[in-house]
Design an enzyme around this catalytic site. Structure first.
Site, mmCIF file in Angstrom:
data_model
loop_
_atom_site.group_PDB
_atom_site.id
_atom_site.type_symbol
_atom_site.label_atom_id
_atom_site.label_comp_id
_atom_site.label_asym_id
_atom_site.label_seq_id
_atom_site.Cartn_x
_atom_site.Cartn_y
_atom_site.Cartn_z
ATOM 1 N N CYS A 138 -2.294 8.953 2.872
ATOM 2 C CA CYS A 138 -2.018 8.443 1.523
ATOM 3 C C CYS A 138 -3.108 8.799 0.533
ATOM 4 O O CYS A 138 -2.840 9.003 -0.647
ATOM 5 C CB CYS A 138 -1.839 6.931 1.580
ATOM 6 S SG CYS A 138 -3.227 6.097 2.384
ATOM 7 N N GLU A 151 0.878 -1.181 0.000
ATOM 8 C CA GLU A 151 0.000 0.000 0.000
ATOM 9 C C GLU A 151 0.911 1.225 0.000
ATOM 10 O O GLU A 151 1.510 1.550 1.018
ATOM 11 C CB GLU A 151 -0.883 -0.003 1.257
ATOM 12 C CG GLU A 151 -1.753 -1.229 1.408
ATOM 13 C CD GLU A 151 -2.977 -1.183 0.509
ATOM 14 O OE1 GLU A 151 -3.305 -0.108 -0.031
ATOM 15 O OE2 GLU A 151 -3.607 -2.243 0.337
ATOM 16 N N LEU A 152 1.005 1.885 -1.131
ATOM 17 C CA LEU A 152 2.075 2.874 -1.296
ATOM 18 C C LEU A 152 1.540 4.300 -1.496
ATOM 19 O O LEU A 152 0.431 4.600 -1.111
ATOM 20 C CB LEU A 152 2.960 2.422 -2.458
ATOM 21 C CG LEU A 152 3.399 0.931 -2.372
ATOM 22 C CD1 LEU A 152 4.236 0.545 -3.570
ATOM 23 C CD2 LEU A 152 4.140 0.654 -1.070
HETATM 24 P P1 NAD Z 1 8.503 4.648 4.567
HETATM 25 O O1 NAD Z 1 8.450 3.806 3.357
HETATM 26 O O2 NAD Z 1 9.677 5.505 4.772
HETATM 27 O O3 NAD Z 1 8.371 3.761 5.895
HETATM 28 C C1 NAD Z 1 7.297 2.881 6.130
HETATM 29 C C2 NAD Z 1 7.734 1.797 7.108
HETATM 30 O O4 NAD Z 1 8.712 0.981 6.482
HETATM 31 C C3 NAD Z 1 8.377 2.314 8.389
HETATM 32 O O5 NAD Z 1 7.969 1.511 9.470
HETATM 33 C C4 NAD Z 1 9.861 2.122 8.123
HETATM 34 O O6 NAD Z 1 10.639 1.994 9.278
HETATM 35 C C5 NAD Z 1 9.847 0.829 7.331
HETATM 36 N N1 NAD Z 1 11.035 0.571 6.506
HETATM 37 C C6 NAD Z 1 11.981 1.439 6.081
HETATM 38 N N2 NAD Z 1 12.901 0.805 5.318
HETATM 39 C C7 NAD Z 1 12.503 -0.487 5.233
HETATM 40 C C8 NAD Z 1 13.025 -1.634 4.574
HETATM 41 N N3 NAD Z 1 14.122 -1.588 3.834
HETATM 42 N N4 NAD Z 1 12.355 -2.803 4.690
HETATM 43 C C9 NAD Z 1 11.202 -2.875 5.401
HETATM 44 N N5 NAD Z 1 10.664 -1.815 6.056
HETATM 45 C C10 NAD Z 1 11.317 -0.638 5.974
HETATM 46 O O7 NAD Z 1 7.162 5.520 4.515
HETATM 47 P P2 NAD Z 1 6.731 6.713 5.486
HETATM 48 O O8 NAD Z 1 7.477 7.933 5.145
HETATM 49 O O9 NAD Z 1 6.761 6.252 6.892
HETATM 50 O O10 NAD Z 1 5.200 6.892 5.076
HETATM 51 C C11 NAD Z 1 4.786 7.802 4.121
HETATM 52 C C12 NAD Z 1 4.454 7.113 2.826
HETATM 53 O O11 NAD Z 1 3.509 6.065 3.058
HETATM 54 C C13 NAD Z 1 3.787 8.018 1.824
HETATM 55 O O12 NAD Z 1 4.322 7.799 0.562
HETATM 56 C C14 NAD Z 1 2.325 7.582 1.865
HETATM 57 O O13 NAD Z 1 1.600 7.881 0.697
HETATM 58 C C15 NAD Z 1 2.460 6.135 2.107
HETATM 59 N N6 NAD Z 1 1.233 5.585 2.688
HETATM 60 C C16 NAD Z 1 0.453 4.761 1.933
HETATM 61 C C17 NAD Z 1 -0.735 4.261 2.447
HETATM 62 C C18 NAD Z 1 -1.643 3.367 1.644
HETATM 63 O O14 NAD Z 1 -2.550 2.762 2.219
HETATM 64 N N7 NAD Z 1 -1.466 3.254 0.336
HETATM 65 C C19 NAD Z 1 -1.114 4.616 3.743
HETATM 66 C C20 NAD Z 1 -0.293 5.463 4.483
HETATM 67 C C21 NAD Z 1 0.889 5.935 3.949
#
Ligand code: NAD
Length: 519
Positions: free
Chosen positions: A290, A256-257
């Site tokens: 998101c 979910e990105l």
């Molecule tokens: P991020 O990708 O930086 O981090 C998300 C999670 O992944 C955190 O817990 C982080 O510690 C972890 N992480 C980091 N590196 C990793 C790796 N190599 N392997 C596994 N996990 C790892 O995202 P963010 O900045 O915390 O969140 C914002 C983003 O999330 C925005 O782009 C937003 O649109 C997206 N988002 C999407 C949805 C959806 O439902 N589509 C919902 C909420 C947020």
């Protein structure tokens, strides 16, 4: 005890972090409260070893959990639902303290979390019960499909909606008979641990849902390497890495990105009403959502009136740090978020964008506050044109025709959420059917689809893979097992002569099945 700008009792924080799966001598990192910049608490950091230990214990707990059966799991999950609601005021305090969102926007998370808990408690059995399917040869064979829990599910969550996004993956995984190891973002772990208590108190074994926190690469990779399926919510960049790593182990992943979500305002709207609805769609949780709207395409006939009404409403939003319903918008969640939003707005202004409202940080309110910002004259050379700001910044573009609006909405590498405002629901639906996004809302920004937990939610294009919510959200967590049997009514041909004897009857059968239009 209520602290200045923070609503988390230090002893409560200490008690909750105790539930994190981390070694007793683990290093800790300070978590900052966005409303004030104060240290909220120190969060121990889990290691890869903590993840594998938690995974091993979770696998043991899962064996008993799956044997409990649907009825008992339903009872426990419905009890957790009630406990979430009963504890909501303290949960809202923790959630606001960690994220900087308003009371109302935090309440939306509690509502969504309870909603999804009830939904999966009640629906898991009917979706996952063993069912007969059409046999390949009627009467001669009988076929059934049953579902086997995956076992251990990894859930990796971001900081922006720590409660609702967690429960949208954790609850269906539990309802389907799995254990969970969740990697929380440091900024949000306390909320998750608080909500988790409602489930533990209701009867979910503590080892069944482990929570870890720490370095994304070390701990995130360890989660992907330990589980049988992974749900990731976060940025497209990290999600791609998680998807590749999961593929390397041949385990499934739902991703979910990010998004760059458009809102189309058609020329048959009431501009005042449309503006009122549009504002909430752009600035909930300061746009750190998101599915938040970052691009508005408005048809020329209503553009002036809509824009004027929209800007007036944005100008009148009450912003501040408050643990009651006296504010409309709160704070960004971190220094990194403030930097990202400031960079997008500064870049847009330098390249000729017009600021219709906002455009500045508000250090007088708190360290990460930024005004809800409305831009016009945004062009493709600006960072905020195509890239997700993930903040309170929306660009309004005037557009001529319905076709142009649809083309502009679809001209994005993302396809997460979209919205269409129209005076005619039929017209809204027609336009919605041409939008490339996993969810499209009519006369609502995101809440119509987001709250519809019976309907799948997810992204097209760079916005992700797979779907959460609905049947789809549950079927992620099981493997289908087909069991088909010979009824003994007739023996299928095995030797050349038997084929020669039965082939005409089998061809006749195929023709009859086709005539009957049988599946
Ligand atoms: P991020 O990708 O930086 O981090 C998300 C999670 O992944 C955190 O817990 C982080 O510690 C972890 N992480 C980091 N590196 C990793 C790796 N190599 N392997 C596994 N996990 C790892 O995202 P963010 O900045 O915390 O969140 C914002 C983003 O999330 C925005 O782009 C937003 O649109 C997206 N988002 C999407 C949805 C959806 O439902 N589509 C919902 C909420 C947020």
């Amino acid at each position: 005890m209520r602290m200045s700008g923070l609503l988390v009792d230090r002893s409560l924080a200490a008690e909750l972090v105790h539930d994190l799966s981390a070694a007793t001598n683990a290093s800790a990192t300070p978590v900052i409260a966005p409303f004030t910049g104060e240290v909220l608490h120190d969060l121990p950091q889990s290691s890869a070893r903590d993840v594998t230990d938690a995974a091993a214990a979770a696998r043991v707990a899962q064996l008993a959990w799956v044997r409990l059966g649907f009825a008992e799991r339903r009872r426990i999950l419905l009890d957790a639902h009630d406990r979430l609601l009963a504890n909501r005021e303290e949960l809202l305090d923790v959630l606001q303290s960690e994220t900087g969102k308003t009371r109302g926007q935090a309440f939306e998370e509690v509502f969504q979390g309870a909603s999804v808990t009830r939904y999966y408690a009640v629906s898991a059995r009917s979706v996952l019960r063993t069912r007969r399917r059409r046999a390949g040869i009627p009467v001669v064979l009988a076929t059934r499909v049953s579902y086997k829990s995956k076992g251990l599910v990894g859930v990796i969550t971001p900081w922006n909606y720590p409660l609702s996004l967690s429960l949208m993956d954790v609850v269906p995984a539990l309802a389907a008979g799995n254990a969970v190891v969740q990697k929380a973002d440091n900024q949000g772990a306390l909320t998750i641990l608080h909500a988790r208590r409602a489930f533990i108190d209701a009867g979910v074994p503590a080892a069944l849902w482990a929570v870890v926190a720490g370095d994304g690469n070390e701990v995130g990779n360890a989660v992907v390497d330990s589980v049988d399926y992974v749900c990731f919510t976060g940025s497209t960049a990290t999600g791609t890495k998680v998807g590749v790593r999961a593929a390397g182990r041949l385990i499934g992943a739902s991703l979910e990105l990010g998004g760059k979500n458009p809102l189309i305002v058609l020329d048959d709207v009431n501009p005042q009403k449309a503006a009122a609805n549009a504002v909430y769609s752009c600035f909930s949780s300061m746009g750190q959502l998101c599915v938040s709207i970052e691009r508005i395409y408005v048809q020329r006939a209503v553009a002036d009136e809509f824009t004027k009404a929209f800007v007036a409403r944005v100008d009148s939003l009450v912003q501040g740090a408050a643990f009651d319903d006296s504010t409309d918008v709160g704070s960004l969640t971190s220094a990194a978020q403030l930097e990202r939003v400031t960079a997008h707005v500064t870049d847009a202004i330098a390249k000729g964008a017009t600021v219709l409202s906002g455009g500045k940080a508000r250090p007088d309110l708190g360290p990460y506050f930024y005004e809800p910002t409305v831009l016009a004259d945004v062009t493709p050379d600006m960072a905020c044109w195509a890239n997700e700001t993930f903040g309170p910044v929306v660009a309004i573009t005037v557009i001529e025709s319905e076709d142009d609006a649809i083309a502009a909405a679809n001209a994005s590498e993302f396809g997460l959420n979209a919205s269409v405002f129209s005076g005619s629901v039929a017209r809204g639906r027609r336009v919605a059917s041409r939008i490339s996004a996993g969810s499209v809302n009519i006369n609502e920004g995101y809440r119509a689809t987001f709250s519809s937990v019976d309907a799948p939610m997810g992204g097209m294009k760079q916005s992700g893979l797979g779907r959460r919510n609905g049947r789809e959200g549950l079927l992620r967590f099981v493997d289908a097992r087909t069991v088909a049997e010979s009824t003994g009514v007739l023996t299928l041909p095995r030797a050349g002569r038997e084929f020669a004897r039965l082939a005409p009857a089998m061809i006749l059968l195929l023709r009859i099945l086709k005539l009957a239009r049988r599946r």
